[in-house]
Write an enzyme that holds these catalytic residues in place. Structure first.
Site, short mmCIF file in Angstrom:
data_model
loop_
_atom_site.label_atom_id
_atom_site.label_comp_id
_atom_site.label_asym_id
_atom_site.label_seq_id
_atom_site.Cartn_x
_atom_site.Cartn_y
_atom_site.Cartn_z
N TYR A 1 -26.04 -34.36 27.40
CA TYR A 1 -27.49 -34.21 27.26
C TYR A 1 -27.87 -33.55 25.94
O TYR A 1 -28.95 -33.79 25.41
CB TYR A 1 -28.07 -33.46 28.47
CG TYR A 1 -27.99 -34.35 29.68
CD1 TYR A 1 -28.98 -35.29 29.94
CD2 TYR A 1 -26.87 -34.33 30.52
CE1 TYR A 1 -28.87 -36.16 31.01
CE2 TYR A 1 -26.75 -35.19 31.59
CZ TYR A 1 -27.76 -36.11 31.83
OH TYR A 1 -27.65 -36.99 32.87
N HIS B 1 -20.38 -31.87 30.68
CA HIS B 1 -21.47 -32.76 31.08
C HIS B 1 -22.77 -32.45 30.35
O HIS B 1 -23.41 -33.37 29.83
CB HIS B 1 -21.70 -32.74 32.58
CG HIS B 1 -22.64 -33.82 33.01
ND1 HIS B 1 -22.27 -35.14 33.11
CD2 HIS B 1 -23.97 -33.80 33.29
CE1 HIS B 1 -23.31 -35.88 33.45
NE2 HIS B 1 -24.35 -35.09 33.57
N ARG C 1 -7.52 -45.35 30.82
CA ARG C 1 -8.13 -44.89 29.57
C ARG C 1 -7.13 -44.01 28.83
O ARG C 1 -6.13 -43.57 29.39
CB ARG C 1 -9.41 -44.10 29.87
CG ARG C 1 -9.18 -42.86 30.71
CD ARG C 1 -10.46 -42.18 31.12
NE ARG C 1 -11.19 -41.65 30.00
CZ ARG C 1 -12.06 -40.63 30.07
NH1 ARG C 1 -12.28 -40.03 31.22
NH2 ARG C 1 -12.70 -40.19 29.02
N ARG C 2 -7.38 -43.83 27.54
CA ARG C 2 -6.57 -42.94 26.69
C ARG C 2 -5.12 -43.41 26.53
O ARG C 2 -4.27 -42.62 26.14
CB ARG C 2 -6.54 -41.51 27.24
CG ARG C 2 -7.88 -40.81 27.38
CD ARG C 2 -7.62 -39.33 27.62
NE ARG C 2 -8.85 -38.57 27.75
CZ ARG C 2 -9.32 -38.10 28.90
NH1 ARG C 2 -8.66 -38.33 30.02
NH2 ARG C 2 -10.43 -37.41 28.94
N HIS D 1 -18.39 -46.74 29.55
CA HIS D 1 -19.65 -46.05 29.86
C HIS D 1 -20.07 -45.14 28.71
O HIS D 1 -21.23 -45.14 28.28
CB HIS D 1 -19.49 -45.25 31.15
CG HIS D 1 -20.56 -44.24 31.37
ND1 HIS D 1 -21.85 -44.59 31.72
CD2 HIS D 1 -20.55 -42.88 31.29
CE1 HIS D 1 -22.59 -43.50 31.85
NE2 HIS D 1 -21.83 -42.45 31.58
N PHE D 2 -19.13 -44.34 28.20
CA PHE D 2 -19.44 -43.45 27.07
C PHE D 2 -19.96 -44.25 25.88
O PHE D 2 -20.86 -43.80 25.16
CB PHE D 2 -18.20 -42.67 26.64
CG PHE D 2 -17.82 -41.56 27.57
CD1 PHE D 2 -18.71 -41.05 28.49
CD2 PHE D 2 -16.55 -41.02 27.53
CE1 PHE D 2 -18.36 -40.03 29.35
CE2 PHE D 2 -16.17 -39.98 28.38
CZ PHE D 2 -17.09 -39.49 29.30
N HIS D 3 -19.38 -45.43 25.67
CA HIS D 3 -19.77 -46.20 24.49
C HIS D 3 -21.14 -46.87 24.67
O HIS D 3 -21.77 -47.24 23.67
CB HIS D 3 -18.69 -47.24 24.16
CG HIS D 3 -17.52 -46.65 23.44
ND1 HIS D 3 -16.51 -45.97 24.10
CD2 HIS D 3 -17.20 -46.59 22.12
CE1 HIS D 3 -15.62 -45.54 23.21
NE2 HIS D 3 -16.01 -45.90 22.01
#
Length: 551
Positions: A229, A225, A441-442, A376-378
């Protein structure tokens, strides 16, 4: 900012060190981008990979090369350039440390990439046992991390040198921010280092027969996580310090900027359990505690949004803007150095909202391990962060190479940013929608092709392929611009923009640079959030897993 400081140059020797990192980063962009395109085409069900290449092989390449290699090299190069610009030219010793870090990272990258390409490390980039990679993969990524530590040491050495020469004064804001990000990285990578060196690497070498799967996953997410950041804070650096200068305004508040970074240092690390909310073996009470700490991260994010839009509004009103949104028209919409990062800022709004859903005890149950999370990651890393990195490149690369961002390249850069926004709207939007319908996913399309439920996912898979194709065109354009700025653009002077603080801003309190206080608080939070759960995980470990080898 006065004109006398506008064209302070990063020393040519420091520029070469930073550029070496950028060359590797943009090679990674080309390779990772191609693998991302292939993934979306495979998931559409209309394309099969040639020459026996596996879907999970290109998935691992995409994740490792873009999520770890591109970001780590770019961040290290940017932070070295930033401290050289704001705290003074690096010493010969600092530069040697920086080059040692670069070569370690490069060697490690080649080792890890070789194992992935040989299909001996298709472990989906998250190091998740019981999936087991070749030992060279783990060794390679260990070298990448150690090399990045050396890059962080350069930042620390520059900061300490400046503070000794300027006692009692706040450090330059960009240097302060680079220091916070380096400290965050040191603390966060301890988790994955312990996991690899005590569990995964000995396991892969055959020195131990089994691993504690839950322990390895917990240590990974202790790192995983704050990794987000580590990606994000350099974008914040540009938003807080560079963008105000680019638009012709002033930094709203130096103190607020520093405080937001301190809060991110404190609250971004002891929150890894919110990635493990559905995993057994972790007491629900500790999960709930870390969910609360996760939501505290929204405070510095909202502070950042407030500061940025206050900067924009103050600038617009200084130019005569009236009305609630009159300032919006005054922003430099023809300048790629502003427009491309601004698109990233806008993407971070829905991206942040999605992150709150992911971290929620209840709503996470709906989206966990669906392609919603990938979407979300993208929005966050692949749009808010990466577009800001591109925006940084448009002025930093020519600054370091002694060239200029021409009108033609500036126009192409805006087109590149718009193409990215369009492609990501298709791809990430389709991922979010398919995730709500339960699409995993994946997973390659062929793994659920015969599923009745999968039929309703097909339009979204096709939309992902359309978006991925547009994104790949944007990547090609970005690489064209980078090559021109590095080698072919006209010689000249390109500014390294560093904003000044607004005159009416409050004086920066020195307590914000009391590292004994902030690092002590960070350690206390981590020990509070992890000590008892880790003891429980170790003492009550289930039988170890022998794993599934990919070699």
């Amino acid at each position: 900012m006065n004109n006398s400081s506008a064209f302070i140059k990063v020393d040519r020797r420091d520029g070469k060190l930073a550029m070496a990192h950028f060359y590797v980063a943009f090679i990674a962009l080309a390779i990772g981008g191609l693998c991302g395109l292939l993934q979306t085409l495979v998931r559409s069900g209309k394309f099969e990979l040639p020459a026996g290449i596996g879907y999970y092989q290109i998935l691992t390449v995409h994740g490792v090369v873009l999520g770890l290699v591109l970001t780590t090299f770019f961040i290290t190069g940017f932070q070295i350039a930033a401290v050289s610009r704001t705290s003074g030219t690096l010493t010969n010793g600092q530069r040697k440390v920086g080059w040692a870090g670069f070569f370690l990272m490069t060697i490690g990258t080649v080792m890890a990439a070789t194992m992935i390409l040989l299909n001996k490390a298709s472990v989906l980039y998250t190091f998740y046992a019981p999936l087991q990679a070749h030992a060279c993969f783990y060794l390679g990524l260990t070298l990448v991390i150690v090399g990045s530590w050396l890059g962080g040491i350069v930042v620390i050495m520059s900061y300490v040198k400046w503070r000794k020469a300027n006692p009692g004064k706040p450090s330059p804001l960009l240097t302060f921010m680079a220091l916070v990000n380096s400290l965050l990285w040191f603390i966060a990578t301890l988790g994955v280092a312990v996991s690899v060196l005590t569990q995964l690497l000995p396991w892969s070498l055959g020195l131990i027969d089994t691993v504690n799967v839950l322990l390895t996953r917990t240590l990974f997410w202790y790192f995983g996580h704050p990794l987000v950041y580590f990606w994000l804070l350099p974008a914040y650096m540009a938003w807080y310090v560079v963008i105000p200068k680019v638009i012709g305004g002033k930094i709203f508040s130096d103190s607020l900027a520093r405080l937001s970074f301190i809060l991110l240092l404190l609250f971004s690390i002891p929150v890894g359990f919110h990635h493990q909310l559905v995993e057994p073996g972790i007491d629900p009470g500790w999960k709930f505690l870390q969910v609360i700490l996760t939501f505290l991260v929204t405070i510095p994010s909202l502070m950042t949004a407030f500061s940025l839009f206050a900067t924009f509004e103050n600038f617009g009103r200084s130019k005569g803007a009236t009305g609630l949104f009159g300032w919006f028209k005054m922003l430099p919409w023809g300048d790629a150095r502003f427009v491309v990062p601004f698109i990233g800022m806008l993407a971070f709004i829905p991206g942040g909202a999605g992150g709150m859903i992911n971290a929620s005890h209840q709503m996470n149950q709906v989206v966990h391990n669906t392609i919603w999370v990938t979407g979300h990651f993208h929005l966050t890393i692949a749009t808010a962060v990466i577009l800001t990195y591109f925006g940084i490149s448009y002025w930093l690369i020519p600054h370091l190479t002694g060239r200029t961002l021409t009108k033609k390249l500036n126009k192409l850069a805006i087109i590149q940013g718009v193409l990215w926004a369009i492609g990501m709207t298709f791809m990430s939007g389709a991922m979010h929608a398919a995730g709500l319908l339960g699409a995993p996913r994946r997973s390659a399309f062929s793994t659920y092709l015969n599923s009745h439920q999968a039929m309703e996912w097909i339009p979204y898979q096709v939309a992902q392929a359309v978006g991925g194709t547009i994104l790949f065109l944007s990547i090609i354009l970005m690489l064209y611009i980078f090559i021109n700025l590095a080698f072919f653009a006209p010689k000249g002077e390109q500014e390294f923009p560093v904003g000044e603080v607004a005159e009416e801003a409050e004086k920066t309190p020195m307590v914000l640079e009391n590292w004994k206080l902030w690092l002590g608080l960070s350690a206390a939070l981590i020990l509070f959030a992890y000590t008892i759960p880790l003891i429980d995980i170790i003492q009550n470990a289930p039988p170890g897993s022998k794993g599934y080898k990919f070699w």
